[in-house]
Motif scaffolding. Structure first.
Motif, PDB file in Angstrom:
ATOM      1  N   ARG B  12       0.075  -5.123  -7.824  1.00  0.00           N
ATOM      2  CA  ARG B  12      -0.975  -5.107  -8.730  1.00  0.00           C
ATOM      3  C   ARG B  12      -1.586  -6.701  -8.757  1.00  0.00           C
ATOM      4  N   PHE B  13      -3.072  -6.789  -8.258  1.00  0.00           N
ATOM      5  CA  PHE B  13      -3.728  -7.988  -8.268  1.00  0.00           C
ATOM      6  C   PHE B  13      -3.977  -7.595  -9.929  1.00  0.00           C
ATOM      7  N   ASP B  14      -3.834  -9.261 -10.975  1.00  0.00           N
ATOM      8  CA  ASP B  14      -4.889  -9.404 -11.588  1.00  0.00           C
ATOM      9  C   ASP B  14      -5.368 -10.342 -11.421  1.00  0.00           C
ATOM     10  N   LEU B  15      -6.896  -9.808 -11.529  1.00  0.00           N
ATOM     11  CA  LEU B  15      -8.040 -10.620 -11.244  1.00  0.00           C
ATOM     12  C   LEU B  15      -8.418 -12.241 -11.849  1.00  0.00           C
ATOM     13  N   PRO B  16      -8.064 -12.794 -11.563  1.00  0.00           N
ATOM     14  CA  PRO B  16      -9.136 -14.671 -12.792  1.00  0.00           C
ATOM     15  C   PRO B  16     -10.390 -13.842 -13.441  1.00  0.00           C
ATOM     16  N   VAL B  20      -8.891  -5.935 -12.295  1.00  0.00           N
ATOM     17  CA  VAL B  20      -7.117  -5.756 -11.679  1.00  0.00           C
ATOM     18  C   VAL B  20      -7.113  -4.714 -10.196  1.00  0.00           C
ATOM     19  N   VAL B  21      -6.579  -5.392  -9.766  1.00  0.00           N
ATOM     20  CA  VAL B  21      -6.690  -4.264  -7.791  1.00  0.00           C
ATOM     21  C   VAL B  21      -5.162  -3.736  -8.637  1.00  0.00           C
ATOM     22  N   GLN B  22      -4.965  -2.293  -7.604  1.00  0.00           N
ATOM     23  CA  GLN B  22      -4.359  -1.431  -7.692  1.00  0.00           C
ATOM     24  C   GLN B  22      -3.340  -1.476  -6.073  1.00  0.00           C
ATOM     25  N   ALA B  23      -2.924  -2.616  -5.140  1.00  0.00           N
ATOM     26  CA  ALA B  23      -3.209  -2.914  -4.145  1.00  0.00           C
ATOM     27  C   ALA B  23      -2.474  -1.568  -3.319  1.00  0.00           C
ATOM     28  N   LEU B  24      -0.916  -1.721  -4.395  1.00  0.00           N
ATOM     29  CA  LEU B  24      -0.081  -0.540  -3.924  1.00  0.00           C
ATOM     30  C   LEU B  24       0.665   0.387  -5.135  1.00  0.00           C
ATOM     31  N   GLY B  41      -5.319   2.914   8.442  1.00  0.00           N
ATOM     32  CA  GLY B  41      -5.676   3.091   7.426  1.00  0.00           C
ATOM     33  C   GLY B  41      -6.640   2.690   7.321  1.00  0.00           C
ATOM     34  N   PRO B  42      -7.635   2.674   6.144  1.00  0.00           N
ATOM     35  CA  PRO B  42      -9.428   2.221   6.353  1.00  0.00           C
ATOM     36  C   PRO B  42      -8.919   0.247   5.701  1.00  0.00           C
ATOM     37  N   SER B  43      -9.541  -0.359   5.504  1.00  0.00           N
ATOM     38  CA  SER B  43      -9.983  -1.264   5.399  1.00  0.00           C
ATOM     39  C   SER B  43      -9.291  -1.325   4.012  1.00  0.00           C
ATOM     40  N   GLY B  44      -9.059  -2.751   3.433  1.00  0.00           N
ATOM     41  CA  GLY B  44      -8.525  -2.781   1.845  1.00  0.00           C
ATOM     42  C   GLY B  44      -7.539  -1.882   1.443  1.00  0.00           C
ATOM     43  N   CYS B  45      -6.729  -0.842   2.535  1.00  0.00           N
ATOM     44  CA  CYS B  45      -6.061  -0.032   1.399  1.00  0.00           C
ATOM     45  C   CYS B  45      -4.772  -0.162   1.349  1.00  0.00           C
ATOM     46  N   GLY B  46      -4.316  -1.370   1.399  1.00  0.00           N
ATOM     47  CA  GLY B  46      -3.182  -2.293   1.067  1.00  0.00           C
ATOM     48  C   GLY B  46      -1.595  -2.915   2.541  1.00  0.00           C
ATOM     49  N   LYS B  47      -2.560  -2.761   3.638  1.00  0.00           N
ATOM     50  CA  LYS B  47      -1.740  -2.346   4.342  1.00  0.00           C
ATOM     51  C   LYS B  47      -0.897  -3.586   4.966  1.00  0.00           C
ATOM     52  N   THR B  48      -2.014  -5.079   4.955  1.00  0.00           N
ATOM     53  CA  THR B  48      -0.825  -6.339   4.996  1.00  0.00           C
ATOM     54  C   THR B  48      -0.783  -6.573   3.623  1.00  0.00           C
ATOM     55  N   THR B  49      -0.959  -6.360   2.404  1.00  0.00           N
ATOM     56  CA  THR B  49      -0.076  -6.462   0.764  1.00  0.00           C
ATOM     57  C   THR B  49       1.563  -5.447   1.452  1.00  0.00           C
ATOM     58  N   LEU B  50       1.648  -4.447   1.704  1.00  0.00           N
ATOM     59  CA  LEU B  50       2.997  -4.161   2.001  1.00  0.00           C
ATOM     60  C   LEU B  50       3.620  -4.565   2.858  1.00  0.00           C
ATOM     61  N   ASP B 160       1.319  -7.597  12.276  1.00  0.00           N
ATOM     62  CA  ASP B 160       0.428  -7.227  10.986  1.00  0.00           C
ATOM     63  C   ASP B 160      -1.173  -7.363  12.528  1.00  0.00           C
ATOM     64  N   GLU B 161      -1.669  -6.339  12.969  1.00  0.00           N
ATOM     65  CA  GLU B 161      -2.804  -5.710  13.704  1.00  0.00           C
ATOM     66  C   GLU B 161      -2.433  -7.632  15.295  1.00  0.00           C
ATOM     67  N   PRO B 162      -1.216  -7.362  15.625  1.00  0.00           N
ATOM     68  CA  PRO B 162      -0.641  -7.771  16.716  1.00  0.00           C
ATOM     69  C   PRO B 162      -1.847  -8.171  17.773  1.00  0.00           C
ATOM     70  N   THR B 193      -2.181  -1.771  12.681  1.00  0.00           N
ATOM     71  CA  THR B 193      -3.356  -1.526  13.423  1.00  0.00           C
ATOM     72  C   THR B 193      -4.325  -0.906  12.218  1.00  0.00           C
ATOM     73  N   HIS B 194      -5.908  -1.151  13.222  1.00  0.00           N
ATOM     74  CA  HIS B 194      -6.889  -0.330  13.016  1.00  0.00           C
ATOM     75  C   HIS B 194      -6.992   0.373  13.628  1.00  0.00           C
ATOM     76  N   SER B 195      -6.616   0.377  14.944  1.00  0.00           N
ATOM     77  CA  SER B 195      -6.876   1.416  15.988  1.00  0.00           C
ATOM     78  C   SER B 195      -6.014   2.695  15.806  1.00  0.00           C
TER      79      SER B 195
HETATM   80  N1  ATP Z   1      -4.096 -12.271  -2.957  1.00  0.00           N
HETATM   81  C1  ATP Z   1      -5.012 -10.873  -3.708  1.00  0.00           C
HETATM   82  N2  ATP Z   1      -5.690 -11.464  -4.880  1.00  0.00           N
HETATM   83  C2  ATP Z   1      -6.284  -9.981  -5.427  1.00  0.00           C
HETATM   84  N3  ATP Z   1      -6.636  -9.271  -4.813  1.00  0.00           N
HETATM   85  C3  ATP Z   1      -6.152  -8.505  -3.551  1.00  0.00           C
HETATM   86  C4  ATP Z   1      -5.212  -9.846  -2.670  1.00  0.00           C
HETATM   87  N4  ATP Z   1      -4.460  -9.206  -1.854  1.00  0.00           N
HETATM   88  C5  ATP Z   1      -4.945  -8.594  -1.552  1.00  0.00           C
HETATM   89  N5  ATP Z   1      -6.452  -7.798  -2.474  1.00  0.00           N
HETATM   90  C6  ATP Z   1      -6.717  -6.866  -2.543  1.00  0.00           C
HETATM   91  O1  ATP Z   1      -5.430  -5.289  -1.880  1.00  0.00           O
HETATM   92  C7  ATP Z   1      -6.655  -4.828  -1.670  1.00  0.00           C
HETATM   93  C8  ATP Z   1      -5.424  -4.519  -0.535  1.00  0.00           C
HETATM   94  O2  ATP Z   1      -5.386  -6.089   0.140  1.00  0.00           O
HETATM   95  P1  ATP Z   1      -4.619  -5.720   1.676  1.00  0.00           P
HETATM   96  O3  ATP Z   1      -5.441  -7.119   2.723  1.00  0.00           O
HETATM   97  O4  ATP Z   1      -3.384  -5.449   1.784  1.00  0.00           O
HETATM   98  O5  ATP Z   1      -5.466  -4.492   2.746  1.00  0.00           O
HETATM   99  P2  ATP Z   1      -5.712  -3.993   4.699  1.00  0.00           P
HETATM  100  O6  ATP Z   1      -5.457  -2.847   4.187  1.00  0.00           O
HETATM  101  O7  ATP Z   1      -4.360  -5.470   4.971  1.00  0.00           O
HETATM  102  O8  ATP Z   1      -7.313  -4.313   4.439  1.00  0.00           O
HETATM  103  P3  ATP Z   1      -7.567  -4.981   6.295  1.00  0.00           P
HETATM  104  O9  ATP Z   1      -7.011  -3.385   6.992  1.00  0.00           O
HETATM  105  O10 ATP Z   1      -9.004  -5.087   6.257  1.00  0.00           O
HETATM  106  O11 ATP Z   1      -6.192  -5.791   6.766  1.00  0.00           O
HETATM  107  C9  ATP Z   1      -7.692  -5.033  -1.444  1.00  0.00           C
HETATM  108  O12 ATP Z   1      -8.731  -4.355  -2.403  1.00  0.00           O
HETATM  109  C10 ATP Z   1      -7.853  -6.830  -1.646  1.00  0.00           C
HETATM  110  O13 ATP Z   1      -9.232  -6.866  -2.079  1.00  0.00           O
END
Ligand code: ATP
Ligand code: MG
Lengths: 423, 268
Positions: B12-16, B20-24, B41-50, B160-162, B193-195
């Motif tokens: 979870r990201f605590d925003l300033p 709160v964003v529960q990314a995963l 997964g759709p954009s913003g579902c937390g793939k990069t975070t994972l 990550d989306e190479p 990947t997005h594809s």
């Molecule tokens: N440093 C951060 N601070 C706050 N929120 C974040 C941070 N990094 C990611 N998030 C939030 O976490 C969620 C997941 O982000 P992430 O980048 O992992 O998505 P993604 O699946 O990789 O998206 P995309 O397909 O567009 O790359 C998003 O809602 C994003 O706004």
């Protein structure tokens, strides 16, 4: 007045050259850019026109030569010059009801000459002929009644110049100049100035060249010309190097550590907008006018610029490069050495170019205020003695050296950081 | 024994601004050695975070990860990363980029040269060793990035989306290359990947993630990657199961996207 003429000629050459050159050039050049149909608004299609650059510089020298009567130009190109040589005018004096006419011979001579005058002869009535000399660009009251039989205090009065009757305040044009009757009734001869600049204000190009050659062999105030320029350069390089040696690590530390960032940010952000020139008085109070003071000043001028450039270089690193390096097993030190430093070099070079420019400007200014040697001191002292040619040559050399420094830095940049802007 | 274990990871990201964003939320994945996993997964579902968590760039707010039995605490050469773009070192030649990992561990010169030469030949860049990376095309740069990652001989490769920044044709060639490298090296690979097509082609296993909170929505085991190792990828796409699977996953993601849009419209 002649300023407007200069401007008119300048604009005239600009427009005429534009039409002539573009007419010729559009027929010859055929490359990719010339095939672009959209050029207005496409900055990449705007390249400096080489011919325009050359003509621009030649025009400046042409105008300089024209309006100083330079011997480098054929004389038909000269702007009308000031009158020189011998001329004369008649004045008519009236006293006690009688009137008489006599001739004033005027010898207009260059400022640095002082001709000996013949005794005036002739004049059949009570007014007698006079001979006066006057320097170019100056004027002179004519002591017409000094040798007359009836002087001004005895009631004599000038009533006409070249037969034209005059009152105080009137001006009569005569050959080679003009005569104005002063409030007290004395004719004042002013030779014709023409449109050229007085050498005192703007010496001809060849005078500056001659002076340069002379200074190069004889020096100025006990130091050779190279000595003066060399001292200025030495101060710049020393101050810049010290500033870079301290500023770059400081900038790195600010870009890598919270504590350093917090500690130095207020100082750097405060010092950044303070122009180094504003520090000159304080530095003189603290360190005197010697070399130490100057180098401290230039050190301070370079320090903040280099610190900010290094900080920007660190913050400009793409985070995925750092992540990639960590994932490839790099230690913190290796990240610093192989990622952060090379990645920040382009920023540091940009900063160094700015810093060298600022240092060069600051050193000249500091030398204007106080110095025994240096380019700035040279032009300051020369201006006190009205040696405009030295002032000009100083300015030209300062410009050339500043430009040379920037060119060298650019070449070094191209050679040392070829990846700049390619990330 | 499963090599990489991602156990109940939450982030979870605590925003300033106090939000709160529960990314995963409670994401668990077990990967055996040599498995090829694609994540979609759709954009913003937390793939990069994972992926950043697995790489060790981010510490999760909950859960543990282990690789070969030891806990993952930070970035390490055992987990290599291939980024979408911009992660090559432009101040180094192609050879120096690929040799970066070996240089960091002070591998002997001769051995390093051999590794680098071999890998550059594998990715087809044998003639570009001394070039600057900025002189290469986007596809060539990604091949350098692959070779650089392999030169370090990591246990797991994270991508990550190479291929995200490449054109369709180059992308297809690179997909074959990834499959070939996977088979030849036997690495464990996680690929984001997005594809949908790419996810199907480059995943023995495919995980579809859902957003808000980011979680695993559905998992598939697929035959296409294995088929694609030897066959032309265009042939693989003609496989009778390929089209239906693609449509199924597409509409699944489409529904998620619509749900997100609907939600944002409601909250607006
Ligand atoms: N440093 C951060 N601070 C706050 N929120 C974040 C941070 N990094 C990611 N998030 C939030 O976490 C969620 C997941 O982000 P992430 O980048 O992992 O998505 P993604 O699946 O990789 O998206 P995309 O397909 O567009 O790359 C998003 O809602 C994003 O706004
Ligand atoms: Mg007289």
């Amino acid at each position: 007045m002649s300023g407007l003429i200069v401007l008119a000629i300048y604009v005239g050459i600009f427009v005429a050259a534009f039409f002539i050159i573009t007419r010729i050039a559009s027929r010859t050049t055929r490359d990719y850019t010339s095939l672009k149909t959209v050029t207005f608004g496409d900055e990449s299609a705007v390249r400096p026109n080489r011919a325009a650059g050359i003509i621009s510089i030649l025009t400046i020298f042409l105008l300089w030569g024209m309006f100083t009567g330079s011997s480098l130009l054929p004389s038909f190109l000269h702007a009308p010059g000031p009158f020189i040589g011998e001329t004369s005018f008649d004045y008519t004096a009236e006293a006690n009801g009688q009137s008489d006419t006599a001739t004033v011979t005027v010898i207009v001579h260059p400022r640095e000459e002082n001709p000996t005058l013949d005794e005036p002869t002739g004049g059949d009535g009570f007014a007698k002929n006079d001979i006066i000399s006057v320097a170019q660009w100056r004027s002179k009251l004519v002591p017409w009644d000094k040798n007359d039989d009836i002087s001004k205090s005895d009631g004599s009065q000038v009533t006409a110049i070249n037969g034209q009757s005059v009152n105080p305040g009137d001006t009569v044009n005569v050959t080679g100049g003009s005569v104005t009757i002063s409030d007290k009734g004395t004719p004042n001869f002013k030779p014709y100035n023409g449109w050229q600049m007085e050498p005192l204000y703007l010496p001809a190009p060849e005078t500056v060249v001659d002076r340069t050659i002379k200074l190069a062999s004889e020096g100025f105030r006990g130091t050779s010309l190279y000595g003066h320029l060399g001292w200025s350069l030495f101060r710049v390089v020393a101050g810049f190097l010290l500033g870079a040696i301290v500023g770059i690590p400081l900038g790195y530390a600010m870009g890598l550590s919270n504590w350093f960032r917090g500690w130095f940010d207020p100082i750097v952000e405060f010092m950044r907008p303070v122009p180094p020139l504003a520090l000159i008085p304080l530095v003189i109070i603290w360190a005197g006018i010697g070399e130490v003071g100057k180098i401290i000043l230039l050190f301070l001028a370079a320090l903040w610029i280099m610190a900010i450039a290094a900080r920007a270089g660190v913050s400009g690193v793409n985070i995925s490069k750092v992540h990639a390096a960590y994932s490839l097993g790099a230690s913190k030190w290796q990240i610093m050495r192989y990622v952060i430093i090379p990645n920040s070099l382009p920023e540091i070079f940009t900063g160094a170019r700015v810093a060298m420019g600022v240092c060069w400007g600051t050193v000249v200014a500091a030398e204007l205020v106080a110095a025994e040697k240096g380019a700035g001191m040279m032009i300051m002292v020369a201006s006190k003695f009205q040696n405009t040619d030295i002032v000009l040559l100083g300015i030209i050399l300062i410009g050339i050296i500043g430009f040379g420094i920037d060119m060298l830095m650019r070449m070094a940049e191209k050679y040392l950081v070829p990846w700049k802007g390619r990330g | 024994m499963s090599e990489l274990s991602i156990d109940n990871i939450s982030m979870r990201f605590d925003l300033p601004n106090g939000g709160v964003v529960q990314a995963l939320k409670n994401v668990s994945i077990d990967l055996k050695s040599g498995e090829l996993l694609s994540i979609l997964g759709p954009s913003g579902c937390g793939k990069t975070t994972l992926l950043n968590i697995v790489a060790g760039f981010l510490a999760p707010t909950g859960g543990v990860m282990t690789l070969n039995g030891h806990q993952i605490k930070g970035p390490d050469a055992e987990r290599g990363m291939v980024f979408q773009q911009g992660a090559l070192f432009e101040w180094m030649s192609v050879r120096e980029n690929v040799g970066f990992g070996p240089s960091m561990k002070k591998m002997p010169k001769a051995e390093k040269k051999q590794t680098v030469d071999h890998l550059l030949n594998v990715v087809g860049l044998g003639d570009f060793k001394e070039k600057a990376v900025y002189e290469l095309s986007g596809g060539m740069q990604q091949r350098v990035a692959l070779a650089r990652c392999l030169a370090n001989d990591p246990d797991v490769i994270l991508m990550d989306e190479p291929l995200g920044a490449l054109d369709a044709l180059t992308r297809e060639k690179m997909q074959s290359l990834v499959l070939k490298l996977w088979k030849e090296t036997g690495k464990t690979i996680i690929l984001i990947t997005h594809s949908v097509e790419e996810a199907l082609l480059l995943g023995e296993r495919l995980i579809v993630m859902a957003p808000r909170p980011g979680r695993i929505h559905k998992e598939y085991n697929l035959p296409f990657a294995e088929l694609g190792v030897d066959a032309d990828l265009r042939e693989v796409k003609k496989h009778p199961d390929f089209g239906p699977k693609r449509e199924e996953i597409l509409s699944m993601i489409w529904d998620m996207e619509e749900e997100i849009m609907g939600r944002t419209e409601e909250s607006a």
